[in-house]
Design an enzyme around this catalytic site. Structure first.
Site, PDB file in Angstrom:
ATOM      1  N   LEU A  18      26.513  -3.454  23.148  1.00  0.00           N
ATOM      2  CA  LEU A  18      25.725  -2.295  23.572  1.00  0.00           C
ATOM      3  C   LEU A  18      26.618  -1.085  23.848  1.00  0.00           C
ATOM      4  O   LEU A  18      26.399  -0.326  24.784  1.00  0.00           O
ATOM      5  CB  LEU A  18      24.864  -2.649  24.794  1.00  0.00           C
ATOM      6  CG  LEU A  18      23.833  -3.765  24.552  1.00  0.00           C
ATOM      7  CD1 LEU A  18      23.053  -4.067  25.823  1.00  0.00           C
ATOM      8  CD2 LEU A  18      22.873  -3.388  23.421  1.00  0.00           C
ATOM      9  N   MET A  21      27.064   2.774  19.603  1.00  0.00           N
ATOM     10  CA  MET A  21      26.406   2.471  18.318  1.00  0.00           C
ATOM     11  C   MET A  21      25.266   1.471  18.500  1.00  0.00           C
ATOM     12  O   MET A  21      24.149   1.692  18.035  1.00  0.00           O
ATOM     13  CB  MET A  21      27.423   1.895  17.319  1.00  0.00           C
ATOM     14  CG  MET A  21      28.374   2.883  16.710  1.00  0.00           C
ATOM     15  SD  MET A  21      27.573   4.088  15.651  1.00  0.00           S
ATOM     16  CE  MET A  21      27.222   3.121  14.179  1.00  0.00           C
ATOM     17  N   VAL A  81      29.736  -4.909  16.966  1.00  0.00           N
ATOM     18  CA  VAL A  81      30.944  -5.116  17.781  1.00  0.00           C
ATOM     19  C   VAL A  81      32.144  -4.754  16.903  1.00  0.00           C
ATOM     20  O   VAL A  81      32.004  -4.676  15.683  1.00  0.00           O
ATOM     21  CB  VAL A  81      31.037  -6.585  18.273  1.00  0.00           C
ATOM     22  CG1 VAL A  81      29.869  -6.936  19.175  1.00  0.00           C
ATOM     23  CG2 VAL A  81      31.129  -7.572  17.110  1.00  0.00           C
ATOM     24  N   ALA A  83      35.084  -4.705  14.378  1.00  0.00           N
ATOM     25  CA  ALA A  83      35.362  -5.609  13.258  1.00  0.00           C
ATOM     26  C   ALA A  83      36.574  -6.482  13.591  1.00  0.00           C
ATOM     27  O   ALA A  83      37.414  -6.109  14.405  1.00  0.00           O
ATOM     28  CB  ALA A  83      35.635  -4.792  12.012  1.00  0.00           C
ATOM     29  N   SER A 135      26.278   3.610   8.312  1.00  0.00           N
ATOM     30  CA  SER A 135      27.050   4.850   8.398  1.00  0.00           C
ATOM     31  C   SER A 135      26.244   5.967   9.043  1.00  0.00           C
ATOM     32  O   SER A 135      25.035   6.059   8.863  1.00  0.00           O
ATOM     33  CB  SER A 135      27.509   5.293   7.011  1.00  0.00           C
ATOM     34  OG  SER A 135      28.204   6.516   7.128  1.00  0.00           O
ATOM     35  N   GLU A 196      35.046   8.957   2.084  1.00  0.00           N
ATOM     36  CA  GLU A 196      35.053   9.779   3.316  1.00  0.00           C
ATOM     37  C   GLU A 196      36.478  10.276   3.625  1.00  0.00           C
ATOM     38  O   GLU A 196      36.687  11.455   3.904  1.00  0.00           O
ATOM     39  CB  GLU A 196      34.518   8.910   4.457  1.00  0.00           C
ATOM     40  CG  GLU A 196      34.629   9.469   5.857  1.00  0.00           C
ATOM     41  CD  GLU A 196      34.212   8.409   6.901  1.00  0.00           C
ATOM     42  OE1 GLU A 196      33.081   7.916   6.821  1.00  0.00           O
ATOM     43  OE2 GLU A 196      35.023   8.076   7.793  1.00  0.00           O
ATOM     44  N   HIS A 458      59.424  -7.636 -22.885  1.00  0.00           N
ATOM     45  CA  HIS A 458      58.027  -7.831 -22.483  1.00  0.00           C
ATOM     46  C   HIS A 458      57.033  -7.547 -23.613  1.00  0.00           C
ATOM     47  O   HIS A 458      55.832  -7.588 -23.384  1.00  0.00           O
ATOM     48  CB  HIS A 458      57.708  -6.943 -21.278  1.00  0.00           C
ATOM     49  CG  HIS A 458      58.452  -7.349 -20.035  1.00  0.00           C
ATOM     50  ND1 HIS A 458      58.355  -8.603 -19.480  1.00  0.00           N
ATOM     51  CD2 HIS A 458      59.338  -6.660 -19.258  1.00  0.00           C
ATOM     52  CE1 HIS A 458      59.119  -8.678 -18.399  1.00  0.00           C
ATOM     53  NE2 HIS A 458      59.741  -7.511 -18.257  1.00  0.00           N
TER      54      HIS A 458
HETATM   55  C1  6PG Z   1      30.631   6.028   9.272  1.00  0.00           C
HETATM   56  C2  6PG Z   1      32.098   6.134   9.600  1.00  0.00           C
HETATM   57  C3  6PG Z   1      32.456   5.126  10.638  1.00  0.00           C
HETATM   58  C4  6PG Z   1      33.779   5.404  11.317  1.00  0.00           C
HETATM   59  C5  6PG Z   1      34.944   5.399  10.395  1.00  0.00           C
HETATM   60  C6  6PG Z   1      36.148   6.068  10.976  1.00  0.00           C
HETATM   61  O1  6PG Z   1      30.353   5.803   8.114  1.00  0.00           O
HETATM   62  O2  6PG Z   1      29.813   6.193  10.169  1.00  0.00           O
HETATM   63  O3  6PG Z   1      32.837   5.893   8.447  1.00  0.00           O
HETATM   64  O4  6PG Z   1      32.383   3.872  10.036  1.00  0.00           O
HETATM   65  O5  6PG Z   1      33.699   6.597  11.996  1.00  0.00           O
HETATM   66  O6  6PG Z   1      35.220   4.060  10.144  1.00  0.00           O
HETATM   67  O7  6PG Z   1      37.211   5.547  10.303  1.00  0.00           O
HETATM   68  P1  6PG Z   1      38.697   5.802  10.680  1.00  0.00           P
HETATM   69  O8  6PG Z   1      38.829   5.568  12.163  1.00  0.00           O
HETATM   70  O9  6PG Z   1      39.468   4.832   9.866  1.00  0.00           O
HETATM   71  O10 6PG Z   1      38.966   7.229  10.324  1.00  0.00           O
END
Ligand code: 6PG
Length: 474
Positions: A18, A21, A81, A83, A135, A196, A458
């Site tokens: 909790l 997220m 929780v 990863a 995400s 991202e 090779h």
């Molecule tokens: C999302 C983000 C989320 C997290 C990233 C940050 O999709 O909501 O990607 O999963 O904010 O994992 O990643 P870093 O800490 O590796 O920049």
């Protein structure tokens, strides 16, 4: 929370973890008419959940047995929780309380191979398991994330109505869809994060050029990014960048951006994307560059010493601010397209390698809203895959061909400026090099092959004759 107070009502959905997220996701679930119970061993967090619940059908629990008993069967339990090992610990804690047919969902950024292992382990015990990428950060979890589910389709059916209800919507269409078997959901989320990383790095480089070559102030940068967000670059990351440049420092004079230390941290998903792409033999240099730049950024004191050591004062041609803004906009648009193309190319390969059977149009569709890489471009991507479902590389789509031809020259000019001024544009240069390499029919790798044959026997192939050849170079 109160163990003595027996609750006879059974809840539709359970959440373990909790933190922001988990709590936000659960509130979102309850907003859509589902009753929900949250478990956290930290009773303060469970209490906070009940406090925020208001009129919603939400309950907080601190004991696993109470939590499980409160859920309607088959139980639908999601984990948000951190990863890694924590996920295994939580699963072990849950297992004695579960019954055949119950469903456990991991909603964190878990490594895809861990998801495969966990799914197989729980299957032996008759428990369903889904690895779901979520995400959109804490706001997304609260008001509509993009959700990437993977695992057995029957298991997904158990929570489909909930996932569709809580996800972001674009034109009324939910940003969630069943993606494929086993770890496909976590894999797609991993690549989402790789993309991202690259988009964030490219935006940071654009900022560097605008600031160091064009001398734009933070207010001007705010205006430029706000304007870009009204055009073809419209995206979540451009939008928040505009917002960042407008933020005052809350503790001192000036703008916050100028006070933030230039060391970017990482939790690993971008690195995993690069590592796995290497394993599959797929080039994603824009993402690799972004991961490398986070690495370089972390060596702050070394960089400071090296700056003084070389003491290079480089500069190049001056350029009108408004011309520079046009150039950088084109460069960013070009690099955004080429970044998405690399990510999708990797997904296509992984789909074959791991038998995920991914649908690229579906992925583009569920990334249009809710997630961190949501952008106007995603709808164009969706259409491209709708027209050609087996498109090998997005760069080859007619719709993108025009845009790339229109913007690559500006990208080259922008990179030339970066070179003259000594501004590191690792993201842009890697991106342009990928484009140039991909569109080059004859690369100089014939020479690499000759070298391999000379020093290691090779062998090589020829362009004019079938077969394998070896030269006695002596
Ligand atoms: C999302 C983000 C989320 C997290 C990233 C940050 O999709 O909501 O990607 O999963 O904010 O994992 O990643 P870093 O800490 O590796 O920049």
């Amino acid at each position: 929370m109160n163990k003595t107070k027996m609750d006879t009502q059974l809840y539709d959905f359970g959440m373990i973890g909790l933190g922001t997220m988990g709590r936000n996701f659960l509130l979102n679930v309850a907003d859509h008419g589902f009753s929900a119970v949250g478990l956290d061993k930290d009773d303060e967090k469970a209490r906070l959940l009940e406090q925020e619940a208001g009129f919603r059908k939400i309950k907080g629990a601190t004991e696993t047995s109470d939590f499980v008993q409160l859920l309607a069967k088959p139980r639908k339990i999601m984990l948000l929780v951190p990863a890694g090992q924590v996920v295994d610990i939580v699963i072990e804690d849950l297992l004695p309380h579960l019954e055949e047919g119950d469903l456990v969902i991991d909603g964190g950024n878990s490594f895809y191979e861990d998801t495969n292992r966990r799914e197989a382990y729980l299957k032996e015990k008759g428990i369903h398991f889904l690895g779901i990428g979520v995400s959109g950060g804490s706001k997304g979890a609260r008001f509509g994330p993009s959700i990437m589910p993977g695992g057995e389709e029957d298991a997904y059916e158990l929570v489909r109505p909930i996932m569709e209800a809580v996800s972001a919507k674009v034109n009324g269409v939910p940003c969630v869809a069943y993606l494929g078997k086993t770890s496909s959901g976590n894999y797609v989320k991993m690549v989402h994060n790789g993309i991202e990383y690259s988009l964030m790095q490219l935006i940071a480089e654009a900022y560097d050029v605008l600031k160091r070559v064009g001398g734009l102030s933070n207010q001007q940068l705010h205006t430029v990014f706000s304007n870009w967000n009204e055009g073809r670059l419209r995206s979540f990351l451009i939008e928040i960048t505009a917002q960042i440049f407008n933020q005052n420092d809350p503790v001192a004079e000036g703008d916050l951006i100028d006070k933030i230390l230039d060391k970017a941290k990482q939790k690993g998903t971008g690195k995993w994307t690069s590592q796995n792409a290497m394993d599959l033999g797929i080039a994603i240099p824009s993402i690799d560059a972004a991961v490398s730049m986070r690495g370089i950024s972390s060596s702050k004191s070394e960089r400071e010493a090296a700056e003084a050591f070389f003491d290079l004062q480089l500069s190049g041609a001056s350029i009108d601010q408004s011309d520079l803004v046009v150039l950088v906009e084109q460069g960013l648009y070009f690099a955004f397209i080429v970044t998405y193309a690399q990510g999708m190319r990797l997904l296509a390969e992984a789909s074959e390698e791991y038998q995920y059977n991914l649908n690229m149009e579906t992925i583009s569709r569920i990334w249009r809203g809710g997630c961190i890489i949501r952008a106007e471009l995603l709808e164009l991507m969706r259409q491209a895959y709708q027209n050609e479902p087996h498109l090998k590389n997005l760069l080859l789509a007619d719709a993108f061909k025009e845009k790339l031809l229109e913007t690559h020259k500006a990208t080259r000019l922008m990179i030339k400026l970066g070179i003259d001024y000594g501004i590191p544009l690792m993201g842009f240069t890697s991106t342009l090099a990928y484009f140039d390499a991909y569109r080059t029919a004859r690369l100089p790798l014939n020479l690499v092959q000759a070298q391999r044959d000379l020093f290691g026997a090779h062998n090589y192939e020829r362009i004019d004759l079938e077969g394998i050849f070896h030269m006695n170079w002596d």
